[in-house]
Enzyme design. Structure first.
Site, PDB file in Angstrom:
ATOM      1  N   GLU A   1     -10.959  -2.107   5.402  1.00 59.12           N
ATOM      2  CA  GLU A   1      -9.815  -2.596   6.163  1.00 59.12           C
ATOM      3  C   GLU A   1     -10.217  -3.325   7.434  1.00 59.12           C
ATOM      4  O   GLU A   1      -9.520  -4.204   7.908  1.00 59.12           O
ATOM      5  CB  GLU A   1      -8.884  -1.428   6.510  1.00 59.12           C
ATOM      6  CG  GLU A   1      -7.567  -1.852   7.113  1.00 59.12           C
ATOM      7  CD  GLU A   1      -6.574  -0.711   7.194  1.00 59.12           C
ATOM      8  OE1 GLU A   1      -5.398  -0.998   7.464  1.00 59.12           O
ATOM      9  OE2 GLU A   1      -6.960   0.457   6.985  1.00 59.12           O
TER      10      GLU A   1
ATOM     11  N   GLN B   1       0.826  -1.205   0.000  1.00 57.76           N
ATOM     12  CA  GLN B   1       0.000   0.000   0.000  1.00 57.76           C
ATOM     13  C   GLN B   1       0.860   1.254   0.000  1.00 57.76           C
ATOM     14  O   GLN B   1       1.614   1.491   0.935  1.00 57.76           O
ATOM     15  CB  GLN B   1      -0.912  -0.025   1.235  1.00 57.76           C
ATOM     16  CG  GLN B   1      -1.753   1.224   1.408  1.00 57.76           C
ATOM     17  CD  GLN B   1      -2.726   1.087   2.566  1.00 57.76           C
ATOM     18  OE1 GLN B   1      -3.570   0.204   2.576  1.00 57.76           O
ATOM     19  NE2 GLN B   1      -2.607   1.963   3.541  1.00 57.76           N
ATOM     20  N   GLY B   2       0.727   2.072  -1.027  1.00 58.17           N
ATOM     21  CA  GLY B   2       1.497   3.301  -1.147  1.00 58.17           C
ATOM     22  C   GLY B   2       0.666   4.523  -0.789  1.00 58.17           C
ATOM     23  O   GLY B   2       0.248   5.281  -1.672  1.00 58.17           O
ATOM     24  N   TYR B   3       0.422   4.691   0.512  1.00 58.53           N
ATOM     25  CA  TYR B   3      -0.344   5.836   0.992  1.00 58.53           C
ATOM     26  C   TYR B   3       0.556   6.825   1.734  1.00 58.53           C
ATOM     27  O   TYR B   3       0.833   7.914   1.258  1.00 58.53           O
ATOM     28  CB  TYR B   3      -1.469   5.386   1.930  1.00 58.53           C
ATOM     29  CG  TYR B   3      -2.744   4.956   1.253  1.00 58.53           C
ATOM     30  CD1 TYR B   3      -2.797   4.634  -0.092  1.00 58.53           C
ATOM     31  CD2 TYR B   3      -3.926   4.859   1.979  1.00 58.53           C
ATOM     32  CE1 TYR B   3      -3.967   4.236  -0.696  1.00 58.53           C
ATOM     33  CE2 TYR B   3      -5.111   4.466   1.388  1.00 58.53           C
ATOM     34  CZ  TYR B   3      -5.134   4.146   0.062  1.00 58.53           C
ATOM     35  OH  TYR B   3      -6.305   3.758  -0.526  1.00 58.53           O
ATOM     36  N   SER B   4       1.021   6.437   2.942  1.00 57.42           N
ATOM     37  CA  SER B   4       1.731   7.367   3.824  1.00 57.42           C
ATOM     38  C   SER B   4       3.031   7.870   3.200  1.00 57.42           C
ATOM     39  O   SER B   4       3.703   7.152   2.458  1.00 57.42           O
ATOM     40  CB  SER B   4       2.052   6.688   5.160  1.00 57.42           C
ATOM     41  OG  SER B   4       0.870   6.396   5.868  1.00 57.42           O
TER      42      SER B   4
ATOM     43  N   SER C   1       4.334  -1.828   4.309  1.00 64.46           N
ATOM     44  CA  SER C   1       4.506  -3.195   4.794  1.00 64.46           C
ATOM     45  C   SER C   1       4.861  -4.146   3.660  1.00 64.46           C
ATOM     46  O   SER C   1       4.185  -4.179   2.625  1.00 64.46           O
ATOM     47  CB  SER C   1       3.219  -3.676   5.472  1.00 64.46           C
ATOM     48  OG  SER C   1       2.873  -2.849   6.550  1.00 64.46           O
TER      49      SER C   1
ATOM     50  N   GLU D   1      -6.004  10.111  17.195  1.00 59.53           N
ATOM     51  CA  GLU D   1      -6.504  11.471  16.991  1.00 59.53           C
ATOM     52  C   GLU D   1      -7.363  11.550  15.726  1.00 59.53           C
ATOM     53  O   GLU D   1      -8.424  12.189  15.717  1.00 59.53           O
ATOM     54  CB  GLU D   1      -5.325  12.452  16.894  1.00 59.53           C
ATOM     55  CG  GLU D   1      -4.579  12.662  18.207  1.00 59.53           C
ATOM     56  CD  GLU D   1      -3.582  11.528  18.514  1.00 59.53           C
ATOM     57  OE1 GLU D   1      -2.995  11.556  19.602  1.00 59.53           O
ATOM     58  OE2 GLU D   1      -3.402  10.633  17.659  1.00 59.53           O
TER      59      GLU D   1
END
Length: 392
Positions: A253, A131-134, A172, A374
Site C-alpha cells: 500500500e 477493498q472489503g476489509y474493515s 472507498s 496505535e
C-alpha cells in the site's frame, strides 16, 4: 546517501511530463486537482475516462511483474512517474486500489489464470476494485471480522465458489466498483487470524447492497457494503490462509506512490504559506515557527521515503504512515490557524466548504484510516523493536 536520479530517470521524467501536458488539455483540462482529500466523489465518471487514457498509454501497472498491457519500469522511474503525476495536478486515481493493492497481490499469490483474467482489465482502466476489509467492530482490529463465506462448489476452471454473508464499512468508491476483494471467515468456529480466506466478489449481483456514509465534509466517497448470500467467484491463496494474503496486500500500500503524495503535500503547504503571507500571520512568531517546522518535517519525510524505498524493513510502511498522517493533520490545523476566525465561516448554505476547510475536516481521519497510529506503533514495537506483546 545519494538521492539524485540518473540520466535515464530524468529522460523518463521528461517523457512523463510531456505526456501529461499534452493530455491534460481539452476534455481533460478541467480534471486537474479533482478527487483529493474530501473530494473523492467528484467527477468519478470523467476520471474513469482519464483512467482509460492512462491505460491506453501503458501507464497503469508500472510496478507489476509480467506483461498485461502495462509498461514495466524500475523503481526509480515508478517514483518519477508518481512525482510528475502529482506535480501536474492530474486527477486522483480511481483505479488506485486495483492497480496498487490487488494487482501486486495477484502477482505474488494468484494463479496464472487469475492474473490473466484480472490484470489486463485493470491495466486498461476497464475494471475498478474496492477493498472489503474493515467491519463494524473490526477496523484496526481486523482479525475480529465476522463476515463469513461458505463453500459452494467450483466454477469455471475449477475456481472455488463461496456464498458470502456479512458487512464491510469505510469501503472507498464501492458504489463505482466492479469488484471487491473480501476478507471473510471460511472455517466455521475459527478465531482471530486463523480460518480466513481472501475472496474476489463481483459487485453487480443480487445480494450486494451499497449504502453511502455521509462525512463531516458533506461528501460520501466511503460506503457500507452488505453481503447477503452474494457469490465470490475466486479465492486468492489457500483456504484459511487469507490473513497472510491480506497482510501481504497491505505491505504494497505504501510504495512509490508515497513520494507522489508528498508532491501534493508540497502544493498544500505552499498554499498555507501564501495564506500566511497574505493575512500577516507570519508576523506571529508561534505561527511562523509552525510553518517552518511543517516545511522541515516534509523534507525529512521525503528523505526517509527515499531511504527506505524498496527495502524489506518491516517497520518502514508503519513509520511512513505515522509520519505523513500526523503531519497532514497538523497542516490542516495550521491552515485554519493562519486564517483565523474567517476559517469557521462556510462558503454558502446549507453546507458548502472551501478547500482548506474540507482538508482540515478530512485530515482528522488521517491518523485513523489505513491503520490507526496505535496499530502502527504496535507493529513497530513488536516486529521491529522486538518488544513483548501485550497480554490479551
Amino acid at each position: 546517501m545519494d538521492f539524485r536520479f540518473g540520466p535515464e530517470d530524468e529522460a523518463f521524467r521528461a517523457e512523463v511530463a510531456q505526456w501529461l501536458r499534452e493530455r491534460l488539455t481539452g476534455r481533460f483540462a478541467h480534471l486537474r486537482g479533482l478527487g483529493g482529500p474530501g473530494t473523492g466523489h467528484i467527477g468519478v465518471g470523467e476520471r474513469l475516462e482519464w483512467e482509460r487514457e492512462l491505460g491506453a498509454a501503458g501507464w497503469i501497472g508500472l510496478s507489476w511483474d509480467g506483461s498485461y498491457g502495462n509498461r514495466r519500469v524500475p523503481l526509480t522511474q515508478q517514483v518519477v512517474f508518481n512525482e510528475e503525476y502529482a506535480r501536474a495536478a492530474a486527477p486522483a486515481r480511481v483505479g488506485h486500489i486495483g492497480e496498487n493493492l490487488l494487482a501486486p497481490t495477484l502477482v505474488a499469490h494468484g494463479t496464472p489464470e487469475q492474473r490473466e483474467r484480472f490484470l489486463p482489465p485493470i491495466a486498461r482502466g476497464r475494471e475498478l476494485w474496492c477493498q472489503g476489509y474493515s467491519e463494524p467492530g473490526a477496523g484496526s482490529d481486523l482479525a475480529s471480522l465476522r463476515t463469513i463465506a461458505a463453500r459452494d462448489g467450483d466454477g469455471a476452471g475449477g475456481e472455488p465458489r463461496y456464498v458470502v454473508t456479512g458487512q464491510k464499512v469505510w469501503t472507498s468508491l464501492a458504489h463505482e466498483a466492479d469488484w471487491c476483494f473480501v476478507l471473510a471467515r471460511t472455517t466455521p468456529g475459527s478465531h482471530r487470524h486463523r480460518g480466513l480466506s481472501f475472496l474476489l466478489v463481483p459487485m453487480d449481483q443480487p445480494g450486494v447492497e451499497v449504502r453511502p456514509i455521509r462525512q463531516l465534509t458533506g461528501t460520501a466517497e466511503f460506503n457500507e457494503v452488505f453481503f447477503d448470500g452474494a457469490r465470490a467467484e475466486a479465492r486468492v491463496g489457500q483456504e484459511g490462509e487469507g490473513w497472510k494474503v491480506a497482510m501481504s496486500l497491505l505491505a504494497f500500500e505504501r510504495g512509490a506512490a508515497t513520494l507522489g503524495q508528498q508532491i501534493g503535500f508540497v502544493r498544500e503547504l505552499d498554499r498555507v504559506v501564501r495564506l500566511a503571507c497574505a493575512s500577516g500571520a507570519l508576523d506571529d512568531p508561534v505561527l511562523r515557527e509552525r510553518v517552518v517546522r511543517a516545511w522541515a518535517e516534509l523534507k525529512v519525510m521525503r528523505c526517509n521515503a527515499l531511504r527506505t524505498l524498496g527495502t524489506a524493513d518491516p517497520g518502514a510502511a508503519s513509520t511512513a504512515k505515522l509520519l505523513w498522517g500526523g503531519w497532514h493533520q497538523r497542516l490542516g490545523e495550521l491552515a485554519m490557524a493562519v486564517r483565523g476566525a474567517q476559517a469557521t465561516v462556510g462558503r454558502a448554505l446549507p453546507y458548502e466548504l472551501d478547500t482548506d476547510q474540507r482538508q482540515f475536516l478530512f485530515s482528522r481521519a488521517d491518523t485513523i484510516y489505513g491503520g490507526s497510529d496505535e496499530i502502527q506503533r504496535t507493529i513497530i514495537a513488536e516486529r521491529v523493536l522486538g518488544l513483548p506483546r501485550e497480554p490479551r
